[in-house]
Design a protein around this motif. Structure first.
Motif, PDB file in Angstrom:
ATOM      1  N   MET A   1      14.245 -11.172  52.070  1.00  0.00           N
ATOM      2  CA  MET A   1      14.999 -11.734  50.948  1.00  0.00           C
ATOM      3  C   MET A   1      14.506 -13.142  50.636  1.00  0.00           C
ATOM      4  N   SER A   2      14.334 -13.374  49.377  1.00  0.00           N
ATOM      5  CA  SER A   2      13.843 -14.708  49.022  1.00  0.00           C
ATOM      6  C   SER A   2      14.840 -15.405  48.118  1.00  0.00           C
ATOM      7  N   PHE A   3      14.906 -16.721  48.307  1.00  0.00           N
ATOM      8  CA  PHE A   3      15.818 -17.505  47.481  1.00  0.00           C
ATOM      9  C   PHE A   3      15.041 -18.348  46.496  1.00  0.00           C
ATOM     10  N   LYS A   4      13.906 -17.867  46.109  1.00  0.00           N
ATOM     11  CA  LYS A   4      13.079 -18.694  45.236  1.00  0.00           C
ATOM     12  C   LYS A   4      13.711 -18.841  43.854  1.00  0.00           C
ATOM     13  N   THR A   5      13.282 -19.817  43.212  1.00  0.00           N
ATOM     14  CA  THR A   5      13.954 -20.184  41.971  1.00  0.00           C
ATOM     15  C   THR A   5      13.808 -19.122  40.926  1.00  0.00           C
ATOM     16  N   LYS A   6      14.880 -18.989  40.147  1.00  0.00           N
ATOM     17  CA  LYS A   6      14.936 -17.933  39.176  1.00  0.00           C
ATOM     18  C   LYS A   6      14.516 -18.427  37.799  1.00  0.00           C
ATOM     19  N   ASN A   7      14.947 -19.606  37.480  1.00  0.00           N
ATOM     20  CA  ASN A   7      14.624 -20.093  36.144  1.00  0.00           C
ATOM     21  C   ASN A   7      14.393 -21.588  36.195  1.00  0.00           C
ATOM     22  N   LEU A   8      13.884 -22.082  35.117  1.00  0.00           N
ATOM     23  CA  LEU A   8      13.644 -23.525  35.062  1.00  0.00           C
ATOM     24  C   LEU A   8      14.386 -24.153  33.895  1.00  0.00           C
ATOM     25  N   GLY A   9      15.366 -23.414  33.359  1.00  0.00           N
ATOM     26  CA  GLY A   9      16.160 -23.966  32.273  1.00  0.00           C
ATOM     27  C   GLY A   9      17.001 -25.119  32.753  1.00  0.00           C
ATOM     28  N   SER A  10      17.358 -25.986  31.813  1.00  0.00           N
ATOM     29  CA  SER A  10      18.160 -27.134  32.244  1.00  0.00           C
ATOM     30  C   SER A  10      19.630 -26.761  32.198  1.00  0.00           C
ATOM     31  N   PRO A  11      20.441 -27.400  33.067  1.00  0.00           N
ATOM     32  CA  PRO A  11      21.873 -27.090  33.113  1.00  0.00           C
ATOM     33  C   PRO A  11      22.533 -27.550  31.825  1.00  0.00           C
ATOM     34  N   ASP A  12      23.739 -27.076  31.653  1.00  0.00           N
ATOM     35  CA  ASP A  12      24.513 -27.505  30.496  1.00  0.00           C
ATOM     36  C   ASP A  12      24.675 -29.012  30.548  1.00  0.00           C
ATOM     37  N   VAL A 297      31.133 -21.621  29.735  1.00  0.00           N
ATOM     38  CA  VAL A 297      29.897 -21.138  30.352  1.00  0.00           C
ATOM     39  C   VAL A 297      30.123 -19.731  30.883  1.00  0.00           C
ATOM     40  N   ALA A 298      31.272 -19.551  31.574  1.00  0.00           N
ATOM     41  CA  ALA A 298      31.585 -18.232  32.141  1.00  0.00           C
ATOM     42  C   ALA A 298      31.672 -17.184  31.027  1.00  0.00           C
ATOM     43  N   GLY A 299      32.387 -17.578  29.960  1.00  0.00           N
ATOM     44  CA  GLY A 299      32.534 -16.642  28.850  1.00  0.00           C
ATOM     45  C   GLY A 299      31.185 -16.285  28.247  1.00  0.00           C
ATOM     46  N   ALA A 300      30.312 -17.269  28.088  1.00  0.00           N
ATOM     47  CA  ALA A 300      29.008 -17.048  27.487  1.00  0.00           C
ATOM     48  C   ALA A 300      28.162 -16.153  28.368  1.00  0.00           C
ATOM     49  N   VAL A 301      28.198 -16.412  29.668  1.00  0.00           N
ATOM     50  CA  VAL A 301      27.339 -15.643  30.559  1.00  0.00           C
ATOM     51  C   VAL A 301      27.868 -14.210  30.699  1.00  0.00           C
ATOM     52  N   SER A 302      29.164 -14.055  30.464  1.00  0.00           N
ATOM     53  CA  SER A 302      29.742 -12.707  30.591  1.00  0.00           C
ATOM     54  C   SER A 302      29.210 -11.787  29.497  1.00  0.00           C
ATOM     55  N   ALA A 314      31.186 -18.379  37.888  1.00  0.00           N
ATOM     56  CA  ALA A 314      31.409 -19.617  37.131  1.00  0.00           C
ATOM     57  C   ALA A 314      32.901 -19.860  36.928  1.00  0.00           C
ATOM     58  N   SER A 315      33.645 -18.797  36.596  1.00  0.00           N
ATOM     59  CA  SER A 315      35.093 -18.956  36.416  1.00  0.00           C
ATOM     60  C   SER A 315      35.748 -19.412  37.709  1.00  0.00           C
ATOM     61  N   GLY A 361      26.534 -27.225  41.529  1.00  0.00           N
ATOM     62  CA  GLY A 361      25.125 -26.841  41.451  1.00  0.00           C
ATOM     63  C   GLY A 361      24.994 -25.379  41.046  1.00  0.00           C
ATOM     64  N   LEU A 362      25.840 -24.544  41.631  1.00  0.00           N
ATOM     65  CA  LEU A 362      25.842 -23.132  41.248  1.00  0.00           C
ATOM     66  C   LEU A 362      26.217 -22.973  39.779  1.00  0.00           C
ATOM     67  N   LEU A 363      27.184 -23.783  39.361  1.00  0.00           N
ATOM     68  CA  LEU A 363      27.623 -23.740  37.961  1.00  0.00           C
ATOM     69  C   LEU A 363      26.482 -24.154  37.023  1.00  0.00           C
ATOM     70  N   PHE A 364      25.751 -25.175  37.435  1.00  0.00           N
ATOM     71  CA  PHE A 364      24.573 -25.598  36.659  1.00  0.00           C
ATOM     72  C   PHE A 364      23.570 -24.460  36.569  1.00  0.00           C
ATOM     73  N   ASN A 365      23.388 -23.823  37.716  1.00  0.00           N
ATOM     74  CA  ASN A 365      22.451 -22.720  37.811  1.00  0.00           C
ATOM     75  C   ASN A 365      22.807 -21.661  36.773  1.00  0.00           C
ATOM     76  N   ILE A 366      24.099 -21.303  36.746  1.00  0.00           N
ATOM     77  CA  ILE A 366      24.558 -20.271  35.817  1.00  0.00           C
ATOM     78  C   ILE A 366      24.359 -20.736  34.372  1.00  0.00           C
ATOM     79  N   SER A 367      24.732 -22.021  34.156  1.00  0.00           N
ATOM     80  CA  SER A 367      24.707 -22.520  32.780  1.00  0.00           C
ATOM     81  C   SER A 367      23.291 -22.685  32.250  1.00  0.00           C
ATOM     82  N   SER A 368      22.339 -22.767  33.166  1.00  0.00           N
ATOM     83  CA  SER A 368      20.983 -23.086  32.720  1.00  0.00           C
ATOM     84  C   SER A 368      20.352 -21.966  31.919  1.00  0.00           C
ATOM     85  N   GLY A 369      20.846 -20.747  32.110  1.00  0.00           N
ATOM     86  CA  GLY A 369      20.254 -19.656  31.360  1.00  0.00           C
ATOM     87  C   GLY A 369      21.007 -19.319  30.083  1.00  0.00           C
TER      88      GLY A 369
END
Lengths: 386, 729
Positions: A1-12, A297-302, A314-315, A361-369
């Motif tokens: 299992m790898s935890f490598k980065t998924k995206n490089l988008g910036s957080p909200d 953010v939660a609503g958008a990602v949903s 996120a919620s 940080g997790l929230l940023f992660n979610i919001s970044s995409g």
């Protein structure tokens, strides 16, 4: 299992900005609220300030990791994480391992620092629930499928009760309920845990005399202004004394040992006194914006395909922070009975700060995409998912 | 946002958002309620608990002697207290505290273990202890400064000064009489305090600033007080008296120069003093004066012209059976003697006969004229009136008792003032002990000037009376008191004490009162000894005290140059030289050790030597002593026949030869001339008898190297006092 980065988008940006603003104001207020206490107790007025700075540094590193981590890969750790959280919570209750502060056995001691496993519990529980509820969301209208959550809830609730941490217990109960409902559990099922918890809470309150005292002190603080009502009265005096403009930064007099925990649970009282309605009301406003933004953010990602897990996560994180803030503000302003709940991002406390920042940080992660667009332009997207 | 297109999560989130929004509005509303609507209420509550009205203590005024030497001052003492419940490690704290405070560990730990919120660990300790305690920084232990009255000279004039209580309020003597002036006005600040009641010094709001009390400058002369007190104590101890009192007063002004009582007490420690010792017997006690009261009868007959000094009275050989069945007795059998002798030998019988000539109306008149029965008005608390019965209540026997001082009572102060009136040419002055009141910057706020009460007799009568008083010392009962250098006018008194309704046969009040120099009085001195053991005659008990005090006071006060300089030094505070001199003379007298003359003027040296019975010789010229033949501290080598001699070398004169200049001697008696010349160490040759008519070298000229001075004397045409620099030569 790898935890490598998924995206490089910036957080909200708004979330990031609010986080920094709240964190920095918290640091300033910790110094203001604790300098005299720190000097009195440790001989250096920077004692708490410097330690908090250290925790913020550690927390920011954690936040960076959480922001860059592959969330989908991390889901594999949801159940082990929950077990680890429960294990730590159980360990802290073992005499000799856990450390007792103020009659509550909630801390591990690690050299000069102490660490509170319930802070880990918060995030692993939310992570687990988001993961699990995403998988089982189709079955949630069947009450039998809810039994595991009930069992898990009973386990951590029992451990928290053992730690006399009723505040966290209520917080996590509410967050659990919220996530269940968001995941699609019928509202009517929400009445069941409420029906169960009300007698349970009454039992818990009556079983411990200090809780009873707190409740009666909350209802009638002036009956015993020097005793049970002292904390609340001093807090109300601080808030009230602040007035509209406040007494000025660092000029609080209530922090001179009148307030029981001026840099931790009652830091909002010091803020209210020093910065007045503008400062205190502004802080509440910032928290409100933060929470609503988190939910947005939660609503958008949903709306994304397979985005339910991240939406629930996120919620959950937003609710953890938001509910904590509301409970703390409620206690300080006398709207809720006194509970040991810190103000996230503001109050002094290492474990709380580190795990709050990790969660954010997790929230940023979610919001970044996610692209948070205004309502009209989002309509087509919504239609697709719906 | 349109919910129609939202997914289920978004719909439910919308509900949640509404709830959060509602919660935020609740909190904001609550903030508005607390911070806007209820603000003033909470503000007051905060203010009440955070600010405590705290008095700022105004300093109590000082009490000074006439030259400014401090008799009562303030020192900061510290109270160390603890809140035992705030001390974490009591045993450890007790170890540190016991070390810092110099107390036993047990005493400290038992206090810390008390189940109290607050205990005193040490009260009224000096700064060094509080400093040590503060350095420990023990939570729950505080040191607070408190002003405390301090009397640097301890027993000095203690009954006159009085003392202050625990709250610094005057409780006796001057401290009480002038309490209103000495006490300042306390200020008020609102002091910020924390929840533990500790004061936060940063932000005190001054409501009213404090105003320090006024300082009281007394008329007391520290040096004279010291002399009086030392001499009185000696007699008090020697004669094992019950009590003893002394007053030294300037008759021309009424200023009290010294006042003392024995047994005495230390006002720094008044709490451990019996009430009896606190009484200022000089003004608070009244008693039957006995023979010293004969003055009033004598002044009466002289003033009224009914008796002259040479009128003869038969003194019945010691026992006078009066018409009223009462027997008046004398201490010695006397026959037909003059009024001068009646007074001089203190014959009671003679005095009764003199009093009968005066008549009771006149006797009563003079009693009142001299102020008996009324307080003198001295500025000291609790002055007694004394008792003089109204004339209509005098019995037939009264004329056989009052003329020699029984059946009336008086305070020592009244007796002193009566003699002072004679010394002051018949004008009675109101005695007073405070010269002025000064503010903290030394500005005089109120000053008290001499106040004339009334004329008690004519100038002439006062002079005649003085001659009678001189005769007492020269030939009568007071011969023990005579001094070679000065004429003394005075009167002895040996009164039976009236105890439990009858006159005691073995307890006496022995006293001596008089003034010196008799013809130009500088001081009136009163000495009384209560129940002296062994010998009880006033002339032999109180008299020697009078004599010693008179001698030393005159040397201090009247030797040219000495007194003013000593006083100036006392006044300027640079060195309490006056006090030092007295201390040195004390050492010389009591330990027979040669004092350190270095830096003294010849006058001062001479005074010092005279007080201690040492003979000085001077060599060289100059203002200051630069060498001495016997080292300071060396024993005085002297035998009964050969008094110790010390040769002093005078140092180089820098400005003038003032120390070696001839004084103006014309008009002086031989005795006065000798006193004036003594500091110069000259050989003096007198030619003829009487007062000095001519002198060589002339006044103002430096003394020749031969060290010889020639004085021509002659009996003056007028009285000696009329002569002076302008007298005929």
């Amino acid at each position: 299992m790898s935890f490598k980065t998924k995206n490089l988008g910036s957080p909200d940006f708004l979330l990031f900005f609010l986080t920094v603003v709240l964190m920095v104001s918290g640091l300033i207020m910790i110094y203001s609220a604790s300098a005299i206490l720190a000097h009195d107790r440790y001989g250096s007025s920077y004692y708490f300030f410097l330690r908090q700075l250290l925790w913020i540094t550690v927390g920011c590193a954690g936040m960076w990791v959480a922001y860059r981590i592959d969330l989908e890969a991390l889901r594999a750790l949801a159940i082990p994480g929950l077990f680890l959280g429960v294990l730590l919570m159980a360990a802290v209750c073992v005499p000799g391992i856990g450390r007792t502060v103020g009659g509550a056995q909630r801390w591990f001691r690690l050299g000069p620092f102490s660490f509170q496993p319930s802070e880990i519990m918060k995030i692993v529980l939310v992570f687990y629930l988001a993961d699990s509820l995403d998988r089982r969301r189709k079955m949630l209208d069947n009450w039998q499928s809810l039994i595991p959550y009930g069992v898990i809830t009973l386990v951590w609730a029992a451990l928290l009760q053992k730690q006399h941490d009723l505040g966290t217990l209520v917080l996590l109960g509410l967050v659990t309920l919220l996530l269940l409902i968001l995941a699609g559990m019928p509202y009517i099922f929400g009445l069941v845990p409420l029906a169960v918890s009300i007698p349970a809470i009454i039992y818990l309150v009556e079983s411990a005399s200090y809780r009873m005292k707190r409740i009666s002190a909350f209802l009638n603080p002036w009956d015993d202004p020097q005793g049970a009502g002292f904390q609340l009265i001093q807090s109300l005096i601080a808030v009230g004394n602040g007035g509209i403009t406040g007494v000025g930064l660092s000029n609080s007099t209530q922090k001179l040992f009148y307030l029981p925990a001026p840099h931790t649970d009652f830091i909002f009282a010091v803020i209210s006194e020093e910065l007045g309605l503008w400062g205190a009301g502004g802080l509440v406003f910032l928290f409100g914006v933060f929470v609503l933004r988190g939910f947005k953010v939660a609503g958008a990602v949903s709306q994304r395909e397979g985005g339910t897990f991240q939406a629930l996560l996120a919620s959950g994180i937003t609710a953890l922070i938001g509910f904590q803030a509301i409970m703390n503000l409620g206690v300080v302003t006398g709207l809720l009975p006194t509970k040991g709940i810190p103000l996230p991002l503001i109050s002094y406390g290492g474990s709380s700060m580190v795990f709050t920042l990790f969660s954010i940080g997790l929230l940023f992660n979610i919001s970044s995409g996610v692209k948070l667009v205004s309502a009209p332009s989002r309509v087509p997207g919504s239609a697709v998912t719906a | 946002m349109s919910l129609r297109h939202a997914n289920p999560i978004q719909k439910r989130l919308a509900v949640l958002e509404a709830i959060v929004l509602f919660a935020c509005v609740c909190v904001e509303g609550r903030l508005v309620y607390l911070q806007v609507i209820k603000h003033s209420e909470f503000h007051q509550m905060a203010y009440r608990q955070q600010y405590t009205p705290k008095q700022t203590d105004a300093s109590r005024g000082m009490i000074e002697d006439r030259g400014g030497a401090l008799l009562a001052m303030n020192i900061g003492l510290f109270n160390v207290s603890a809140h035992p419940d705030q001390i974490a490690d009591k045993a450890h704290a007790a170890v540190l505290l016991s070390r810092a405070l110099g107390m036993s560990y047990g005493a400290v730990v038992s206090k810390l273990m008390e189940n109290k919120q607050f205990v005193w660990l040490a009260r009224e300790v000096p700064y060094k202890y509080s400093e040590a305690v503060e350095a420990l920084k023990i939570q729950g232990v505080d040191a607070v400064r408190e002003q405390h009255r301090f009397y640097p000279d301890h027993e000095m004039a203690s009954q006159a000064l009085g003392f202050t209580g625990i709250d610094n309020q005057g409780l006796g003597g001057l401290e009480r009489y002038y309490n209103g002036f000495l006490t300042g006005k306390n200020g008020l600040v609102l002091a910020e305090r924390d929840a533990r009641g500790r004061l936060v010094l940063a932000d005190n709001k001054s409501v009213k600033s404090s105003e320090d009390g006024l300082s009281v400058r007394t008329t007391i002369d520290e040096t004279i007080q010291h002399i009086a007190q030392v001499e009185l104590e000696k007699a008090y101890t020697h004669f094992r008296c019950k009590a003893a009192s002394i007053v030294v007063m300037d008759p021309a002004t009424g200023e009290i120069l010294a006042m003392a009582n024995y047994p005495t007490y230390d006002p720094n420690d008044y709490k451990h003093t019996s009430q009896e010792l606190l009484r200022n017997r000089v003004v608070n006690d009244e008693f039957e004066p006995g023979s010293t009261f004969k003055l009033i009868t004598a002044v009466g007959v002289l003033e009224e012209g009914v008796v002259n000094e040479d009128d003869k009275f038969f003194c019945e050989n010691g026992a006078f059976h009066t018409d009223y069945g009462r027997v008046v007795r004398d201490h010695e059998k006397l026959g037909l003697i003059s009024f001068r002798e009646v007074f001089g030998y203190s014959s009671n019988i003679g005095m009764v006969k003199v009093g009968m000539k005066l008549g009771k109306e006149n006797l009563y008149k003079y009693c009142k004229k001299f102020g008996f029965g009324d307080p003198t008005g001295i500025d000291l608390p609790g002055e007694a009136d004394g008792k003089v019965r109204p004339l209509d209540r005098w019995s037939a026997l009264s004329l056989t008792t009052i003329p020699y001082g029984y059946e009336i009572s008086a305070t020592p102060m009244q007796i002193v003032d009566a003699y002072a009136a004679i010394a002051n040419d018949g004008v009675m002055m109101k005695p007073y002990i405070v010269k002025d009141l000064e503010d903290a910057n030394g500005h005089v706020v109120k000053s008290f000037s001499p106040h004339k009460i009334r004329r008690v007799c004519s100038d002439k009568t006062a002079k005649r009376m003085t001659e009678l008083l001189k005769w007492v010392v020269a030939h009568g009962t007071g011969t023990m008191v005579a001094l070679p250098s000065y004429d003394i006018a005075g009167k002895t008194g040996t009164a039976y004490k009236f105890i439990n309704g009858r006159y005691s046969t073995n307890e006496y009040l022995s006293s001596f009162v008089g003034f010196v120099p008799a013809d130009k009085p500088k001081v009136v001195i009163y000495v009384s000894l209560d129940d002296p053991r062994g010998i009880y005659w006033g002339g032999y008990t109180a008299g020697p005290v009078f004599k010693e005090v008179a001698k030393r006071v005159m040397a201090y006060d009247l030797v040219p140059g000495s007194a003013p300089e000593a006083r100036n030094q006392v006044a300027s505070g640079q060195s309490n030289r006056g006090t030092q001199l007295v201390a040195s003379s004390q050492m010389l007298r009591d330990e027979r050790k040669v004092p350190d003359f270095d830096g003294l003027t010849p006058d001062q040296s001479k005074w010092l030597a005279e007080a201690g019975g040492l003979t000085l010789k001077f060599t060289g010229k100059g203002e200051k002593v630069i060498g001495q033949s016997a080292a300071p501290g060396a024993p005085v080598l002297a035998s009964a026949t050969n008094p110790g001699v010390v040769v002093l070398t005078l140092g180089k004169p820098e400005l003038s030869q003032a120390g070696g200049l001839m004084p103006e001697l014309r008009g002086k008696t031989k005795r006065q001339a000798l006193a004036l010349l003594a500091p110069l160490g000259l050989k003096v040759n007198f030619h003829g008898e009487g007062v000095v008519q001519a002198q060589f070298p002339p006044a103002g000229r430096s003394v020749g190297p031969e060290g010889v001075c020639e004085l021509n004397c002659n009996v003056p045409v007028t009285s000696a006092s009329a002569a002076g620099p302008g007298g005929k030569s």
